[in-house]
Design an enzyme around this catalytic site. Structure first.
Site, PDB file in Angstrom:
ATOM      1  N   ALA A  61       0.850  -1.184   0.000  1.00 23.71           N
ATOM      2  CA  ALA A  61       0.000   0.000   0.000  1.00 23.71           C
ATOM      3  C   ALA A  61       0.891   1.242   0.000  1.00 23.71           C
ATOM      4  CB  ALA A  61      -0.911  -0.007   1.223  1.00 23.71           C
ATOM      5  N   GLY A 104       0.021  -4.940   0.970  1.00 28.05           N
ATOM      6  CA  GLY A 104      -1.263  -4.910   0.289  1.00 28.05           C
ATOM      7  C   GLY A 104      -1.216  -5.539  -1.089  1.00 28.05           C
ATOM      8  N   GLU A 107      -1.708  -9.150  -0.476  1.00 25.10           N
ATOM      9  CA  GLU A 107      -3.101  -9.393  -0.091  1.00 25.10           C
ATOM     10  C   GLU A 107      -4.037  -9.324  -1.299  1.00 25.10           C
ATOM     11  OE1 GLU A 107      -3.578  -8.027   4.468  1.00 25.10           O
ATOM     12  OE2 GLU A 107      -2.906  -6.432   3.118  1.00 25.10           O
ATOM     13  N   GLU A 127       4.249  -5.865   7.251  1.00 27.23           N
ATOM     14  CA  GLU A 127       3.552  -4.774   7.928  1.00 27.23           C
ATOM     15  C   GLU A 127       4.007  -4.517   9.363  1.00 27.23           C
ATOM     16  OE1 GLU A 127       0.603  -5.939   4.641  1.00 27.23           O
ATOM     17  OE2 GLU A 127       2.139  -6.907   5.865  1.00 27.23           O
TER      18      GLU A 127
END
Length: 247
Positions: A61, A104, A107, A127
């Protein structure tokens, strides 16, 4: 769309993450663009091929945006809502992962139905190094995909899953040289394109149903398909071909 390159074909949609200046990091604009893709595929179901470029699927992200997010944004589930929407798309989704799929980005790949990888693919969820959790699905979806021991190694100890390990644990269906990766993904979708669209869609729906829904969902899906003219046409074609082969 500023963050995606989209190619529409009659039997599939090809979406390339395209923020090369940020290693395809997923920012709010990309989230919005991917929601628009989902809206299209919900209205006009067809398989999705999702990929990246320049040696990156998605490097996570956008950290600059995450830095500014607080409790309220976390409770909105900005990325997790999108990834769950992708998981629930009516037709199969294939992620072609070349290079890094981190945070992300990993994911997002986990949310797809099938993953194929380039030889340089790397999956990881670092993370906790940034003071947060993998909060967009990895903490439960990765365990379902690869098992608890490996998922804990990734999520708690920063382990990165390389292409060959991803193949051995079945996180990915196959591994290919980068130049042939997308062709391999298209070959998978070519197989899907030959199947009954209704049967494919209902198979995915039944596969994703909770255990308590079976066998009722199976029976209902089959009841719908048994009345479908496409089923009759395909079975007649199969029987006719067999008759010719036995002459």
């Amino acid at each position: 769309m500023n963050t995606l390159l989209v190619e529409e074909k009659p039997d599939r949609l090809i979406v390339r993450l395209h923020r090369p200046e940020a290693r395809n990091a997923i920012n709010a604009e990309m989230v919005g663009d991917l929601h628009a893709v989902c809206s299209f595929l919900e209205r006009d179901p067809r398989p999705l091929l999702l990929t990246g470029g320049n040696g990156f699927f998605a490097a996570g992200a956008d950290i600059a945006e995450l830095l500014e997010r607080g409790r309220d944004q976390a409770l909105q589930g900005i990325n997790s809502t999108l990834f769950e929407r992708i998981r629930r798309l009516p037709m199969p989704t294939v992620a072609a992962v070349d290079g890094y799929a981190l945070g992300g980005g990993a994911e997002l790949a986990y949310a797809c139905d099938i993953r194929v990888a380039g030889t340089e693919a790397r999956f990881g969820n670092p993370e906790p190094n940034l003071g947060i959790i993998a909060g967009a699905g990895a903490c439960w979806r990765l365990k379902e995909l690869v098992g608890e021991p490996l998922a804990k190694l990734v999520l708690l100890a920063g382990h990165t899953i390389g292409a060959e390990e991803a193949l051995s644990c079945r996180l990915v269906a196959s591994v290919h040289e980068p130049e042939s990766l997308e062709a391999a993904a298209h070959t998978l979708i070519d197989r899907m394109a030959k199947m009954s669209p209704a049967a494919l869609r209902l198979t995915k729906l039944v596969l994703d149903a909770p255990p308590s829904a079976h066998p009722v969902t199976d029976h209902l899906a089959q009841a719908v398909l048994f009345e479908d003219p496409d089923k009759h046409a395909r079975m007649r074609k199969f029987l006719d071909r067999n008759r010719k082969d036995t002459r």
